[in-house]
Write a protein that holds these residues in place. Structure first.
Motif, PDB file in Angstrom:
ATOM      1  N   THR A 235      38.561 -28.912   4.740  1.00 15.26           N
ATOM      2  CA  THR A 235      39.691 -28.902   3.793  1.00 15.26           C
ATOM      3  C   THR A 235      39.787 -30.244   3.054  1.00 15.26           C
ATOM      4  OG1 THR A 235      41.137 -29.381   5.659  1.00 15.26           O
ATOM      5  CG2 THR A 235      41.097 -27.102   4.873  1.00 15.26           C
ATOM      6  N   TRP A 238      37.139 -30.206   0.396  1.00 15.20           N
ATOM      7  CA  TRP A 238      37.562 -29.311  -0.683  1.00 15.20           C
ATOM      8  C   TRP A 238      38.559 -30.028  -1.609  1.00 15.20           C
ATOM      9  CZ3 TRP A 238      36.300 -25.832  -3.816  1.00 15.20           C
ATOM     10  CH2 TRP A 238      37.239 -25.081  -4.525  1.00 15.20           C
ATOM     11  N   TYR A 304      42.657 -23.391   2.249  1.00 16.38           N
ATOM     12  CA  TYR A 304      41.941 -23.916   1.074  1.00 16.38           C
ATOM     13  C   TYR A 304      42.739 -23.593  -0.182  1.00 16.38           C
ATOM     14  CZ  TYR A 304      38.071 -24.867   4.196  1.00 16.38           C
ATOM     15  OH  TYR A 304      37.295 -25.369   5.200  1.00 16.38           O
TER      16      TYR A 304
END
Length: 307
Positions: A235, A238, A304
């Motif tokens: 995460t 991301w 996400y």
């Protein structure tokens, strides 16, 4: 059957022996052109449209391969297939460093920012909204079988998620999401770092909902890559990728509303068949780990965000 000698000869490369592809999944030949190395590879049916589009990206300052100037037309048709000659780009491979993740996000944002507002290059339009329950059930059967043989247990909640995606296809099709022209295969094995990312495979170029392209990068950025981590972005990674992306792009509230469904839809379209078709991938430990990480992401996909 593809004949590598014939393919290379239509471009004027006089070779006598069958060339060996440098890529296991399709013909990609590295050959000498004068003192330089070039790559001969397959491109799509709308080859001229793709070439116009990538020339535009190059002119705008994007690091992307464009066809090499030859004595003959480039691309060329061989049977029903188009082939193109690109320069061979030397550089490092992606290895998952923070700076690389950020720079990759930035590059995708830059590419999206140069998209025309309509499909001016007449690229292939994304239209895959016709999955059905039977396809999901058959794919799940194959996935469970491959995983069993490899001694891996599959979280059966995956099927529920995939069936949810089938049910929301019409809604996402009708959503009127912003579309972009994009190379649409933006992942680590299509980038060379010199040290900034350089895109070496723009041949899947398409006109597609922008967040589908972003979801594809989230899910498959590390697919088929030896040096990349054998899992989806964390995460934190991301967020780093997105922070680079957002230097060029402001996502709409409408896109944020449909992000969950977009991720699931892209999984249904791009990931399900990968897991179902290629039994040998389940025998490869790193690909097996990547698949498991993909399943975790689609089941807990709220982690996400687009923020």
């Amino acid at each position: 059957m593809m004949n590598g000698i014939e393919i290379l000869n239509i471009f004027g490369f006089n070779v006598k022996e069958e060339p060996i592809s440098i890529y296991p999944y399709s013909p990609v030949y590295r050959v000498k052109y004068g003192v330089k190395d070039v790559v001969v590879k397959r491109t799509q049916k709308r080859a001229k449209n793709v070439m116009s589009y990538i020339h535009m990206l190059k002119d705008k300052g994007v690091n992307v391969v464009t066809p090499v100037k030859l004595q003959v037309d480039n691309p060329q048709k061989y049977g029903d297939t188009n082939f193109v000659v690109y320069p061979f780009i030397e550089g490092e491979k992606y290895s998952g460093k923070e700076k690389e993740v950020y720079e990759a996000g930035k590059m995708l944002g830059q590419i999206h920012s140069f998209s025309p507002v309509s499909n001016a290059y007449d690229l292939l339009e994304y239209d895959v909204y016709d999955f059905n329950q039977q396809e999901v059930e058959e794919s799940m059967e194959a996935i469970i079988q491959h995983a069993d043989k490899a001694g891996v247990e599959i979280d059966t909640r995956l099927q529920i998620k995939l069936l949810e995606s089938v049910a929301s296809q019409q809604e996402i099709y009708d959503a009127g999401l912003p579309h972009v022209a994009t190379p649409h295969d933006f992942k680590a094995n299509n980038l060379v770092l010199i040290p900034e990312p350089y895109l070496i495979d723009p041949d899947n170029a398409a006109w597609i909902p922008r967040i589908f392209d972003l979801a594809l990068a989230l899910l498959l950025f590390h697919n088929e890559h030896e040096e990349a981590p054998d899992e989806v972005f964390t995460t934190d990674e991301w967020e780093l990728f997105l922070s680079g992306y957002k230097e060029y792009i402001v996502l709409t509230d409408h896109e944020k509303v449909f992000w969950e469904k977009a991720k699931q839809h892209v999984f249904l379209d791009e990931v399900m068949w990968l897991m179902a078709e290629y039994e040998e991938d389940w025998k490869n430990t790193s690909q097996q780990k990547l698949f498991n990480s993909l399943i975790r992401v689609v089941i807990n996909s709220a982690d996400y965000k687009l923020k």
